[in-house]
Design a protein around this motif. Structure first.
Motif, PDB file in Angstrom:
ATOM      1  N   ALA A   1       0.816  -1.211   0.000  1.00 53.09           N
ATOM      2  CA  ALA A   1       0.000   0.000   0.000  1.00 53.09           C
ATOM      3  C   ALA A   1       0.854   1.268   0.000  1.00 53.09           C
ATOM      4  CB  ALA A   1      -0.935  -0.010   1.212  1.00 53.09           C
ATOM      5  N   LEU A   2       2.021   1.214   0.632  1.00 52.69           N
ATOM      6  CA  LEU A   2       2.886   2.393   0.681  1.00 52.69           C
ATOM      7  C   LEU A   2       3.321   2.839  -0.713  1.00 52.69           C
ATOM      8  CD1 LEU A   2       5.191   1.733   3.769  1.00 52.69           C
ATOM      9  CD2 LEU A   2       3.779   3.766   3.400  1.00 52.69           C
ATOM     10  N   ARG A   3       3.348   1.910  -1.669  1.00 48.71           N
ATOM     11  CA  ARG A   3       3.753   2.280  -3.028  1.00 48.71           C
ATOM     12  C   ARG A   3       2.817   3.316  -3.638  1.00 48.71           C
ATOM     13  NH1 ARG A   3       4.991  -3.269  -6.257  1.00 48.71           N
ATOM     14  NH2 ARG A   3       5.000  -4.658  -4.458  1.00 48.71           N
ATOM     15  N   PHE A   4       1.567   3.361  -3.160  1.00 51.52           N
ATOM     16  CA  PHE A   4       0.599   4.303  -3.710  1.00 51.52           C
ATOM     17  C   PHE A   4       0.784   5.711  -3.164  1.00 51.52           C
ATOM     18  CE2 PHE A   4      -1.414   0.189  -4.321  1.00 51.52           C
ATOM     19  CZ  PHE A   4      -1.954   0.301  -5.591  1.00 51.52           C
ATOM     20  N   VAL A   5       1.508   5.849  -2.068  1.00 50.60           N
ATOM     21  CA  VAL A   5       1.620   7.170  -1.444  1.00 50.60           C
ATOM     22  C   VAL A   5       3.041   7.714  -1.424  1.00 50.60           C
ATOM     23  CG1 VAL A   5      -0.394   6.668  -0.013  1.00 50.60           C
ATOM     24  CG2 VAL A   5       1.876   6.273   0.919  1.00 50.60           C
ATOM     25  N   LEU A   6       4.027   6.895  -1.786  1.00 50.00           N
ATOM     26  CA  LEU A   6       5.409   7.348  -1.808  1.00 50.00           C
ATOM     27  C   LEU A   6       5.852   7.648  -3.234  1.00 50.00           C
ATOM     28  CD1 LEU A   6       7.188   4.890   0.679  1.00 50.00           C
ATOM     29  CD2 LEU A   6       6.318   7.187   1.136  1.00 50.00           C
TER      30      LEU A   6
ATOM     31  N   LEU B   1      -1.634   2.784   8.871  1.00 58.43           N
ATOM     32  CA  LEU B   1      -2.279   4.019   9.309  1.00 58.43           C
ATOM     33  C   LEU B   1      -1.783   5.206   8.496  1.00 58.43           C
ATOM     34  CD1 LEU B   1      -4.259   5.204  11.362  1.00 58.43           C
ATOM     35  CD2 LEU B   1      -2.321   5.558  12.918  1.00 58.43           C
ATOM     36  N   GLN B   2      -0.499   5.218   8.159  1.00 62.61           N
ATOM     37  CA  GLN B   2       0.056   6.284   7.324  1.00 62.61           C
ATOM     38  C   GLN B   2      -0.640   6.322   5.967  1.00 62.61           C
ATOM     39  OE1 GLN B   2       2.143   8.709   7.629  1.00 62.61           O
ATOM     40  NE2 GLN B   2       2.733   9.231   5.521  1.00 62.61           N
ATOM     41  N   VAL B   3      -0.801   5.148   5.366  1.00 61.52           N
ATOM     42  CA  VAL B   3      -1.485   5.063   4.069  1.00 61.52           C
ATOM     43  C   VAL B   3      -2.946   5.470   4.212  1.00 61.52           C
ATOM     44  CG1 VAL B   3      -2.173   3.513   2.201  1.00 61.52           C
ATOM     45  CG2 VAL B   3       0.083   3.257   3.260  1.00 61.52           C
ATOM     46  N   GLN B   4      -3.597   4.967   5.240  1.00 59.62           N
ATOM     47  CA  GLN B   4      -5.011   5.254   5.453  1.00 59.62           C
ATOM     48  C   GLN B   4      -5.252   6.754   5.605  1.00 59.62           C
ATOM     49  OE1 GLN B   4      -7.358   2.769   8.290  1.00 59.62           O
ATOM     50  NE2 GLN B   4      -7.679   4.689   9.398  1.00 59.62           N
ATOM     51  N   ASN B   5      -4.439   7.419   6.409  1.00 60.39           N
ATOM     52  CA  ASN B   5      -4.605   8.865   6.611  1.00 60.39           C
ATOM     53  C   ASN B   5      -4.398   9.630   5.312  1.00 60.39           C
ATOM     54  OD1 ASN B   5      -5.115   8.484   9.323  1.00 60.39           O
ATOM     55  ND2 ASN B   5      -3.014   8.884   9.968  1.00 60.39           N
ATOM     56  N   TRP B   6      -3.390   9.226   4.546  1.00 62.81           N
ATOM     57  CA  TRP B   6      -3.106   9.911   3.278  1.00 62.81           C
ATOM     58  C   TRP B   6      -4.266   9.735   2.308  1.00 62.81           C
ATOM     59  CZ3 TRP B   6      -2.540   9.302  -1.931  1.00 62.81           C
ATOM     60  CH2 TRP B   6      -1.778  10.259  -2.618  1.00 62.81           C
ATOM     61  N   LEU B   7      -4.792   8.528   2.213  1.00 69.34           N
ATOM     62  CA  LEU B   7      -5.891   8.250   1.289  1.00 69.34           C
ATOM     63  C   LEU B   7      -7.174   8.967   1.723  1.00 69.34           C
ATOM     64  CD1 LEU B   7      -5.366   4.432   0.641  1.00 69.34           C
ATOM     65  CD2 LEU B   7      -4.824   6.315  -0.917  1.00 69.34           C
ATOM     66  N   GLU B   8      -7.429   9.027   3.032  1.00 70.58           N
ATOM     67  CA  GLU B   8      -8.612   9.729   3.524  1.00 70.58           C
ATOM     68  C   GLU B   8      -8.543  11.216   3.204  1.00 70.58           C
ATOM     69  OE1 GLU B   8      -9.948   6.948   7.345  1.00 70.58           O
ATOM     70  OE2 GLU B   8      -8.683   8.732   7.644  1.00 70.58           O
ATOM     71  N   GLN B   9      -7.365  11.788   3.357  1.00 72.09           N
ATOM     72  CA  GLN B   9      -7.193  13.210   3.028  1.00 72.09           C
ATOM     73  C   GLN B   9      -7.393  13.455   1.541  1.00 72.09           C
ATOM     74  OE1 GLN B   9      -3.349  14.408   4.537  1.00 72.09           O
ATOM     75  NE2 GLN B   9      -3.851  13.789   6.639  1.00 72.09           N
ATOM     76  N   LEU B  10      -6.857  12.568   0.705  1.00 71.30           N
ATOM     77  CA  LEU B  10      -7.030  12.717  -0.733  1.00 71.30           C
ATOM     78  C   LEU B  10      -8.493  12.560  -1.120  1.00 71.30           C
ATOM     79  CD1 LEU B  10      -5.939  13.003  -3.599  1.00 71.30           C
ATOM     80  CD2 LEU B  10      -5.458  10.543  -3.606  1.00 71.30           C
ATOM     81  N   SER B  11      -9.168  11.585  -0.516  1.00 71.80           N
ATOM     82  CA  SER B  11     -10.584  11.375  -0.803  1.00 71.80           C
ATOM     83  C   SER B  11     -11.411  12.590  -0.410  1.00 71.80           C
ATOM     84  CB  SER B  11     -11.084  10.138  -0.054  1.00 71.80           C
ATOM     85  OG  SER B  11     -12.438   9.885  -0.325  1.00 71.80           O
ATOM     86  N   GLU B  12     -11.095  13.178   0.727  1.00 68.19           N
ATOM     87  CA  GLU B  12     -11.822  14.366   1.177  1.00 68.19           C
ATOM     88  C   GLU B  12     -11.582  15.545   0.241  1.00 68.19           C
ATOM     89  OE1 GLU B  12     -14.467  16.508   3.270  1.00 68.19           O
ATOM     90  OE2 GLU B  12     -14.018  14.370   3.504  1.00 68.19           O
TER      91      GLU B  12
END
Length: 317
Positions: free
Chosen positions: A264-269, A291-302
């Motif tokens: 999953a980290l590959r999607f945010v790094l 959790l790092q990935v989840q927070n990043w994805l939630e922020q992008l989704s918002e």
């Protein structure tokens, strides 16, 4: 230079290959994936089966579900990949990197922090320093089987890499294509002194699959269930933010929490962000990484939702 595979391998076969051929591929894929425990070894070429399933139901979360998908695609011949042998070749390649069965008793150590590879990522090197050229030659000849350890002393992290292709260049350099494997804990090191240069280092005793603190068997079941929920939430966010082809461009999501966190980290790094890769490779908590990935994805989704709302209001005006 760091690179990642991009080919999705979504071309379908028409007409399907003979059932005996597909069944043989299916049995070999089962062995490569440890009977469905590691679907990530199917890679981008095998993602067609998982992608077909994901359009009608959830992505697999158990080995039995992985086996069911692969059985349907390869044994029954339903929408099998155009080249099942390409799927098998890629699966064997990734399996030998991600789930190594036999590693040599002495593994060359490359101390280099400027590049890093998460498990399953491809990385290319052009070795020109004499000591690294020698270590690369040792890894690709004899009993080396292509394995070497990439280590970052500042981060205190090490990862096992495997060389799959190498070119001996006319100027004496060696260009290699590698795939990142599991993290390793180096327990014993032997050194060979080189006149006028730094000594060569070899790992002679290592522990593969350096488990995270939250992957220990003594951890309560409720904690594992929380990680399952976090994994499902991340996948749900990704499915809402990108296409199935892009989601699976590097292969199906791993089932193991630790392996999933790196997938999953590959999607945010950023592909060139070696320092962050080393930081997360040194992290001993799958929960922190997810959790790092989840927070990043939630922020992008918002942000995406806010952007659509603003565009809708602008259209009304």
């Amino acid at each position: 230079a760091h690179t990642s595979t991009q080919d999705s391998g979504f071309e379908m076969a028409s007409p399907p290959l003979p059932p005996p051929v597909l069944r043989a591929v299916y049995r070999s894929l089962l062995r490569a994936s440890i009977f469905g425990k590691h679907p990530e070894v199917f890679g981008e070429h095998g993602a067609v089966s998982i992608a077909t399933m994901s359009r009608t139901c959830a992505l697999p979360s158990k080995p039995s579900e992985v086996r069911s998908v692969m059985h349907e695609q390869f044994t029954l011949g339903t929408q099998a990949p155009a080249d099942p042998f390409a799927v098998l070749r890629r699966a064997n390649e990734l399996s030998s990197a991600l789930v190594p069965r036999n590693i040599p008793p002495s593994i060359p150590i490359f101390d280099f922090s400027a590049s890093a590879a998460l498990p399953g990522e491809e990385i290319h090197f052009n070795f020109f320093e004499p000591r690294y050229v020698r270590l690369a030659k040792e890894a690709t000849t004899g009993d080396g089987d292509g394995y070497f350890i990439l280590r970052s002393r500042p981060q205190g992290a090490s990862v096992l890499l495997k060389i799959f292709d190498h070119i001996d260049q006319a100027n004496g350099n060696i260009a290699v294509r590698c795939i990142g494997g599991p993290r390793v804990l180096v327990n014993t090191i032997s050194k060979e002194e080189i006149p006028g240069g730094e000594p060569l280092s070899y790992a002679t005793q290592v522990e593969l699959d350096m488990w995270d603190e939250d992957e220990d068997e003594s951890i309560p079941e409720i904690y594992s269930q929380e990680l399952d929920q976090m994994r499902s939430h991340c996948l749900s966010l990704l499915e809402g933010l990108t296409s199935a082809e892009n989601l699976l461009r590097s292969g199906p999501p791993p089932l193991c929490h630790s392996n999933f966190s790196f997938w999953a980290l590959r999607f945010v790094l950023s592909p060139s962000d070696a320092s962050s890769r080393w930081r997360w490779l040194g992290c001993r908590s799958a929960r922190q990484r997810i959790l790092q990935v989840q927070n990043w994805l939630e922020q992008l989704s918002e942000r995406r939702k806010q952007q659509k709302t603003e565009e809708g209001e602008s259209g009304k005006n």
